[in-house]
Design a protein around this motif. Sequence first.
Motif, PDB file in Angstrom:
ATOM      1  N   ILE A 125      31.837  35.146  33.736  1.00  0.00           N
ATOM      2  CA  ILE A 125      32.734  35.730  34.725  1.00  0.00           C
ATOM      3  C   ILE A 125      32.077  35.463  36.077  1.00  0.00           C
ATOM      4  CG2 ILE A 125      33.635  37.900  35.681  1.00  0.00           C
ATOM      5  CD1 ILE A 125      33.331  39.043  32.747  1.00  0.00           C
ATOM      6  N   VAL A 126      32.816  34.935  37.034  1.00  0.00           N
ATOM      7  CA  VAL A 126      32.295  34.777  38.392  1.00  0.00           C
ATOM      8  C   VAL A 126      33.094  35.708  39.305  1.00  0.00           C
ATOM      9  CG1 VAL A 126      31.885  33.220  40.331  1.00  0.00           C
ATOM     10  CG2 VAL A 126      31.545  32.400  37.980  1.00  0.00           C
ATOM     11  N   ALA A 127      32.391  36.677  39.889  1.00  0.00           N
ATOM     12  CA  ALA A 127      33.025  37.670  40.750  1.00  0.00           C
ATOM     13  C   ALA A 127      32.930  37.238  42.201  1.00  0.00           C
ATOM     14  CB  ALA A 127      32.333  39.020  40.581  1.00  0.00           C
ATOM     15  N   ILE A 128      34.042  37.330  42.918  1.00  0.00           N
ATOM     16  CA  ILE A 128      34.023  37.076  44.358  1.00  0.00           C
ATOM     17  C   ILE A 128      33.850  38.423  45.061  1.00  0.00           C
ATOM     18  CG2 ILE A 128      35.264  36.177  46.351  1.00  0.00           C
ATOM     19  CD1 ILE A 128      36.837  34.349  44.477  1.00  0.00           C
ATOM     20  N   GLY A 129      32.694  38.564  45.772  1.00  0.00           N
ATOM     21  CA  GLY A 129      32.410  39.832  46.437  1.00  0.00           C
ATOM     22  C   GLY A 129      33.150  39.974  47.745  1.00  0.00           C
ATOM     23  N   SER A 130      33.359  41.184  48.104  1.00  0.00           N
ATOM     24  CA  SER A 130      32.973  42.344  47.313  1.00  0.00           C
ATOM     25  C   SER A 130      34.121  42.910  46.465  1.00  0.00           C
ATOM     26  CB  SER A 130      32.458  43.466  48.233  1.00  0.00           C
ATOM     27  OG  SER A 130      33.504  43.940  49.079  1.00  0.00           O
ATOM     28  N   GLY A 131      35.347  42.530  46.792  1.00  0.00           N
ATOM     29  CA  GLY A 131      36.494  43.098  46.073  1.00  0.00           C
ATOM     30  C   GLY A 131      36.533  42.766  44.591  1.00  0.00           C
ATOM     31  N   GLY A 132      35.881  41.654  44.195  1.00  0.00           N
ATOM     32  CA  GLY A 132      35.913  41.256  42.790  1.00  0.00           C
ATOM     33  C   GLY A 132      34.838  41.904  41.935  1.00  0.00           C
ATOM     34  N   PHE A 133      33.896  42.630  42.573  1.00  0.00           N
ATOM     35  CA  PHE A 133      32.740  43.146  41.817  1.00  0.00           C
ATOM     36  C   PHE A 133      33.135  44.189  40.768  1.00  0.00           C
ATOM     37  CE2 PHE A 133      29.448  42.299  45.451  1.00  0.00           C
ATOM     38  CZ  PHE A 133      29.483  40.940  45.159  1.00  0.00           C
ATOM     39  N   ILE A 134      33.875  45.191  41.181  1.00  0.00           N
ATOM     40  CA  ILE A 134      34.229  46.267  40.235  1.00  0.00           C
ATOM     41  C   ILE A 134      35.195  45.740  39.164  1.00  0.00           C
ATOM     42  CG2 ILE A 134      35.341  48.539  40.024  1.00  0.00           C
ATOM     43  CD1 ILE A 134      33.961  49.238  42.750  1.00  0.00           C
ATOM     44  N   PRO A 135      36.231  44.954  39.533  1.00  0.00           N
ATOM     45  CA  PRO A 135      37.055  44.348  38.478  1.00  0.00           C
ATOM     46  C   PRO A 135      36.231  43.500  37.496  1.00  0.00           C
ATOM     47  CG  PRO A 135      38.177  44.198  40.579  1.00  0.00           C
ATOM     48  CD  PRO A 135      36.812  44.728  40.878  1.00  0.00           C
ATOM     49  N   ALA A 136      35.240  42.757  38.010  1.00  0.00           N
ATOM     50  CA  ALA A 136      34.410  41.912  37.129  1.00  0.00           C
ATOM     51  C   ALA A 136      33.652  42.762  36.123  1.00  0.00           C
ATOM     52  CB  ALA A 136      33.432  41.083  37.962  1.00  0.00           C
ATOM     53  N   ARG A 137      33.105  43.872  36.591  1.00  0.00           N
ATOM     54  CA  ARG A 137      32.328  44.732  35.688  1.00  0.00           C
ATOM     55  C   ARG A 137      33.213  45.347  34.602  1.00  0.00           C
ATOM     56  NH1 ARG A 137      30.824  46.650  32.164  1.00  0.00           N
ATOM     57  NH2 ARG A 137      29.003  47.932  31.685  1.00  0.00           N
ATOM     58  N   ILE A 138      34.425  45.691  34.984  1.00  0.00           N
ATOM     59  CA  ILE A 138      35.351  46.245  33.977  1.00  0.00           C
ATOM     60  C   ILE A 138      35.743  45.146  32.991  1.00  0.00           C
ATOM     61  CG2 ILE A 138      37.578  47.387  33.606  1.00  0.00           C
ATOM     62  CD1 ILE A 138      37.279  48.535  36.506  1.00  0.00           C
ATOM     63  N   LEU A 139      35.985  43.940  33.511  1.00  0.00           N
ATOM     64  CA  LEU A 139      36.353  42.816  32.636  1.00  0.00           C
ATOM     65  C   LEU A 139      35.264  42.538  31.598  1.00  0.00           C
ATOM     66  CD1 LEU A 139      38.584  40.637  32.217  1.00  0.00           C
ATOM     67  CD2 LEU A 139      37.213  39.129  33.686  1.00  0.00           C
ATOM     68  N   LYS A 140      34.008  42.695  32.016  1.00  0.00           N
ATOM     69  CA  LYS A 140      32.885  42.468  31.098  1.00  0.00           C
ATOM     70  C   LYS A 140      32.939  43.422  29.902  1.00  0.00           C
ATOM     71  CE  LYS A 140      27.831  42.172  30.989  1.00  0.00           C
ATOM     72  NZ  LYS A 140      27.328  43.458  30.463  1.00  0.00           N
ATOM     73  N   THR A 141      33.467  44.604  30.106  1.00  0.00           N
ATOM     74  CA  THR A 141      33.618  45.560  29.005  1.00  0.00           C
ATOM     75  C   THR A 141      34.513  44.990  27.902  1.00  0.00           C
ATOM     76  OG1 THR A 141      33.267  47.436  30.459  1.00  0.00           O
ATOM     77  CG2 THR A 141      34.524  47.876  28.442  1.00  0.00           C
ATOM     78  N   PHE A 142      35.529  44.237  28.309  1.00  0.00           N
ATOM     79  CA  PHE A 142      36.477  43.694  27.331  1.00  0.00           C
ATOM     80  C   PHE A 142      36.045  42.339  26.778  1.00  0.00           C
ATOM     81  CE2 PHE A 142      39.045  46.436  30.188  1.00  0.00           C
ATOM     82  CZ  PHE A 142      39.418  47.377  29.239  1.00  0.00           C
ATOM     83  N   LEU A 143      35.358  41.530  27.596  1.00  0.00           N
ATOM     84  CA  LEU A 143      35.039  40.146  27.180  1.00  0.00           C
ATOM     85  C   LEU A 143      33.591  39.959  26.765  1.00  0.00           C
ATOM     86  CD1 LEU A 143      36.996  38.101  29.887  1.00  0.00           C
ATOM     87  CD2 LEU A 143      37.828  38.962  27.680  1.00  0.00           C
ATOM     88  N   ASN A 144      32.715  40.841  27.251  1.00  0.00           N
ATOM     89  CA  ASN A 144      31.292  40.792  26.903  1.00  0.00           C
ATOM     90  C   ASN A 144      30.641  39.431  27.169  1.00  0.00           C
ATOM     91  OD1 ASN A 144      28.967  42.077  26.101  1.00  0.00           O
ATOM     92  ND2 ASN A 144      29.217  41.518  23.948  1.00  0.00           N
ATOM     93  N   ILE A 145      30.865  38.897  28.354  1.00  0.00           N
ATOM     94  CA  ILE A 145      30.152  37.689  28.800  1.00  0.00           C
ATOM     95  C   ILE A 145      29.501  38.000  30.155  1.00  0.00           C
ATOM     96  CG2 ILE A 145      31.486  35.962  27.516  1.00  0.00           C
ATOM     97  CD1 ILE A 145      33.183  35.520  30.025  1.00  0.00           C
ATOM     98  N   PRO A 146      28.443  37.246  30.526  1.00  0.00           N
ATOM     99  CA  PRO A 146      27.707  37.596  31.742  1.00  0.00           C
ATOM    100  C   PRO A 146      28.504  37.400  33.030  1.00  0.00           C
ATOM    101  CG  PRO A 146      26.487  35.990  30.407  1.00  0.00           C
ATOM    102  CD  PRO A 146      27.844  36.094  29.816  1.00  0.00           C
ATOM    103  N   ILE A 147      28.121  38.176  34.037  1.00  0.00           N
ATOM    104  CA  ILE A 147      28.747  38.094  35.369  1.00  0.00           C
ATOM    105  C   ILE A 147      27.809  37.364  36.332  1.00  0.00           C
ATOM    106  CG2 ILE A 147      29.626  39.396  37.358  1.00  0.00           C
ATOM    107  CD1 ILE A 147      30.172  41.742  35.488  1.00  0.00           C
ATOM    108  N   LEU A 148      28.355  36.419  37.066  1.00  0.00           N
ATOM    109  CA  LEU A 148      27.668  35.821  38.215  1.00  0.00           C
ATOM    110  C   LEU A 148      28.455  36.222  39.455  1.00  0.00           C
ATOM    111  CD1 LEU A 148      27.192  32.209  36.771  1.00  0.00           C
ATOM    112  CD2 LEU A 148      25.525  34.081  36.750  1.00  0.00           C
TER     113      LEU A 148
END
Length: 171
Positions: free
Chosen positions: A33-56
């Motif tokens: 998952i690649v998060a675009i900060g800063s608005g993408g950070f919290i959505p990225a973390r929630i997405l990780k809960t469902f997909l379980n892959i690392p965030i950059l």
Amino acid sequence: MGNEHYVSYSTIHKLVKKLADKIVATNYQADYIVAIGSGGFIPARILKTFLNIPILAVGVSYYGIDNKPLDVIEKIQWIDDAQKHLQGKRIILIDEVDDSRTTLLYCIDELIKSNLKEIAVLVLHNKDKKKAGEFPKEVSHYFAAQDLKNVWIKYPWDAIEIDKHNIKARS
Ligand code: G4P
Ligand code: MG
């Protein structure tokens, strides 16, 4: 105000789940998952809960030249050894909103330089307005959890008073 759209954390969580379900249904196998900060950070973390892959994470900033309104974008945060980590990989790029699309297209163009295999773009909200351009061919999937008119979205992470924000989000 009719041109403001308040969104609660609970709704954000559900919008991200909707995005996760959509991307899982395509069988897209993302490496990161690649998060675009800063608005993408919290959505990225929630997405990780469902997909379980690392965030950059990546971040950009805008600046005007000679006080002219024309903004120029530049990277202020990027992925270490991007080529090494991203070459041949599939990513999910996530941000909170597809507005003018300027930020999204800039990040996609920069990420493609690392020879990515494929990009899926996920956003919580897409605004119905003129976009800065079309996505390049590397973007194989695009999902917006919700389409909105050209309103101003009020995200919970910008709230100073979260209880008041939530009351507005409910009404
Ligand atoms: P886009 O590629 O995602 O369409 O973004 P664009 O360059 O058009 O947007 C510039 C900034 O404005 C972005 O924030 C974007 O998140 C923010 N933005 C656009 N529409 C809305 C909205 O309706 N509500 C809110 N709260 N923000 C909006 P940024 O400069 O990247 O900062 P950050 O807030 O993500 O840190
Ligand atoms: Mg943003």
